[in-house]
Scaffold this motif. Structure first.
Motif, PDB file in Angstrom:
ATOM      1  N   LEU A 108     -15.177 -43.765 -59.476  1.00  0.00           N
ATOM      2  CA  LEU A 108     -15.591 -43.952 -58.080  1.00  0.00           C
ATOM      3  C   LEU A 108     -17.086 -44.283 -57.987  1.00  0.00           C
ATOM      4  O   LEU A 108     -17.492 -45.134 -57.199  1.00  0.00           O
ATOM      5  CB  LEU A 108     -15.271 -42.686 -57.271  1.00  0.00           C
ATOM      6  N   LEU A 109     -17.891 -43.620 -58.829  1.00  0.00           N
ATOM      7  CA  LEU A 109     -19.329 -43.928 -58.844  1.00  0.00           C
ATOM      8  C   LEU A 109     -19.560 -45.362 -59.307  1.00  0.00           C
ATOM      9  O   LEU A 109     -20.454 -46.058 -58.816  1.00  0.00           O
ATOM     10  CB  LEU A 109     -20.070 -42.956 -59.768  1.00  0.00           C
ATOM     11  N   ASN A 110     -18.739 -45.816 -60.272  1.00  0.00           N
ATOM     12  CA  ASN A 110     -18.896 -47.181 -60.768  1.00  0.00           C
ATOM     13  C   ASN A 110     -18.579 -48.205 -59.676  1.00  0.00           C
ATOM     14  O   ASN A 110     -19.241 -49.243 -59.595  1.00  0.00           O
ATOM     15  CB  ASN A 110     -17.993 -47.407 -61.982  1.00  0.00           C
ATOM     16  N   VAL A 111     -17.596 -47.886 -58.838  1.00  0.00           N
ATOM     17  CA  VAL A 111     -17.280 -48.791 -57.724  1.00  0.00           C
ATOM     18  C   VAL A 111     -18.465 -48.863 -56.758  1.00  0.00           C
ATOM     19  O   VAL A 111     -18.849 -49.944 -56.300  1.00  0.00           O
ATOM     20  CB  VAL A 111     -15.996 -48.320 -56.996  1.00  0.00           C
TER      21      VAL A 111
ATOM     22  N   GLY B 155     -11.500 -47.482 -61.568  1.00  0.00           N
ATOM     23  CA  GLY B 155     -12.835 -47.857 -61.110  1.00  0.00           C
ATOM     24  C   GLY B 155     -13.827 -47.989 -62.247  1.00  0.00           C
ATOM     25  O   GLY B 155     -14.829 -48.688 -62.123  1.00  0.00           O
ATOM     26  N   SER B 156     -13.548 -47.352 -63.372  1.00  0.00           N
ATOM     27  CA  SER B 156     -14.449 -47.468 -64.529  1.00  0.00           C
ATOM     28  C   SER B 156     -14.280 -48.784 -65.268  1.00  0.00           C
ATOM     29  O   SER B 156     -15.001 -49.035 -66.230  1.00  0.00           O
ATOM     30  CB  SER B 156     -14.208 -46.321 -65.513  1.00  0.00           C
TER      31      SER B 156
ATOM     32  N   ALA C   2     -18.577 -58.041 -62.582  1.00  0.00           N
ATOM     33  CA  ALA C   2     -19.206 -57.586 -63.834  1.00  0.00           C
ATOM     34  C   ALA C   2     -19.543 -56.101 -63.766  1.00  0.00           C
ATOM     35  O   ALA C   2     -19.357 -55.351 -64.732  1.00  0.00           O
ATOM     36  CB  ALA C   2     -20.461 -58.395 -64.115  1.00  0.00           C
ATOM     37  N   GLY C   3     -20.034 -55.682 -62.590  1.00  0.00           N
ATOM     38  CA  GLY C   3     -20.388 -54.272 -62.407  1.00  0.00           C
ATOM     39  C   GLY C   3     -19.177 -53.363 -62.479  1.00  0.00           C
ATOM     40  O   GLY C   3     -19.278 -52.227 -62.950  1.00  0.00           O
TER      41      GLY C   3
ATOM     42  N   ALA D 152     -21.573 -48.412 -57.494  1.00  0.00           N
ATOM     43  CA  ALA D 152     -22.627 -49.186 -58.161  1.00  0.00           C
ATOM     44  C   ALA D 152     -22.320 -50.684 -58.122  1.00  0.00           C
ATOM     45  O   ALA D 152     -23.219 -51.505 -57.901  1.00  0.00           O
ATOM     46  CB  ALA D 152     -22.777 -48.715 -59.613  1.00  0.00           C
ATOM     47  N   ALA D 153     -21.052 -51.049 -58.315  1.00  0.00           N
ATOM     48  CA  ALA D 153     -20.681 -52.473 -58.300  1.00  0.00           C
ATOM     49  C   ALA D 153     -20.881 -53.054 -56.896  1.00  0.00           C
ATOM     50  O   ALA D 153     -21.374 -54.176 -56.751  1.00  0.00           O
ATOM     51  CB  ALA D 153     -19.226 -52.631 -58.744  1.00  0.00           C
ATOM     52  N   VAL D 154     -20.526 -52.294 -55.860  1.00  0.00           N
ATOM     53  CA  VAL D 154     -20.730 -52.767 -54.484  1.00  0.00           C
ATOM     54  C   VAL D 154     -22.222 -52.899 -54.193  1.00  0.00           C
ATOM     55  O   VAL D 154     -22.651 -53.834 -53.501  1.00  0.00           O
ATOM     56  CB  VAL D 154     -20.050 -51.806 -53.478  1.00  0.00           C
ATOM     57  N   ASP D 155     -23.029 -52.001 -54.747  1.00  0.00           N
ATOM     58  CA  ASP D 155     -24.483 -52.094 -54.577  1.00  0.00           C
ATOM     59  C   ASP D 155     -25.001 -53.392 -55.197  1.00  0.00           C
ATOM     60  O   ASP D 155     -25.853 -54.068 -54.609  1.00  0.00           O
ATOM     61  CB  ASP D 155     -25.153 -50.885 -55.227  1.00  0.00           C
ATOM     62  N   ALA D 156     -24.480 -53.735 -56.371  1.00  0.00           N
ATOM     63  CA  ALA D 156     -24.882 -54.997 -57.019  1.00  0.00           C
ATOM     64  C   ALA D 156     -24.499 -56.180 -56.138  1.00  0.00           C
ATOM     65  O   ALA D 156     -25.262 -57.143 -56.003  1.00  0.00           O
ATOM     66  CB  ALA D 156     -24.220 -55.117 -58.393  1.00  0.00           C
TER      67      ALA D 156
END
Lengths: 144, 56
Positions: free
Chosen positions: A126-129, A91-92, A34-35, A131-135
């Motif tokens: 790349l930032l979105n990836v 990645g977006s 989802a992230g 953030a998704a890994v952080d989730a």
């Protein structure tokens, strides 16, 4: 005592070693997916509204700034750097796909500012990836 | 858009994501975000002056 509880919880849930018991249920990879598809959605699923909003604002802001600078989207692939750029853009998630289908951005960067815009779009992905890994780490208990 | 506002925007967005994802508590997130922001902007200024000196 606490260490034993953590070990038992990790063993019982089949979670990776080092993971802690988490209050979250459902499919373990859902926040990650989802992230990736929608910036911030992974954190929203876990009830982290402020973090999710800030991450979404940052990724969307970076992407929108790149578009406003007439950055490239959907350019043809000529070499390995173009493949890396495509990977960065993807990645977006849905954002990149919608932008590509809708024909947003430029087909080719014509100015220096447009070239920066292309980098903004890549980095947004790349930032979105990240953030998704952080989730995902929040979901598995690696991070609180 | 000129170079410096682009640097500021880039640093702001990237630092926000770095701060939130690389630290666990809100205070440490804010501090790390601020640290990243200052490194982004500071290194851009230093490198810009270096390039100006080299170009002379």
């Amino acid at each position: 005592m606490a260490t034993e509880e953590i070990k038992n919880a990790a063993a019982g849930s089949g979670a990776p070693t080092g993971a802690q018991a988490t209050p979250y249920g459902g499919f373990v990879y859902m926040p990650l997916i989802a992230g990736w598809l929608v910036p911030g959605a992974g954190h929203f699923l876990l009830g982290k509204w402020v973090r999710g909003s800030l991450l979404a604002a940052s990724v969307l802001g970076m992407f929108a700034t790149g578009l406003a600078m007439h950055g490239e989207i959907g350019s043809e692939i000529h070499n390995i750097l173009d493949i890396l750029g495509l990977a960065g853009g993807l990645g977006s998630g849905l954002l990149y796909m919608v932008a590509r289908v809708a024909g947003w951005g430029a087909a080719q960067a014509q100015t220096t500012v447009a070239d920066w815009g292309t980098r903004f779009i890549w980095v947004a992905g790349l930032l979105n990836v990240i953030a998704a890994v952080d989730a995902h780490n929040l979901r598995t208990g690696r991070k609180s | 858009m000129t170079y410096f506002p682009a640097v500021l925007l880039f640093a702001l967005f990237a630092s926000t994501v770095f701060g939130i994802t690389q630290r666990e508590t809100p205070v440490r997130m804010f501090r790390y975000g601020l640290y990243c922001f200052s490194l982004f902007v500071g290194s851009a200024i230093v490198l810009s002056w270096l390039m100006w000196l080299i170009a002379r």
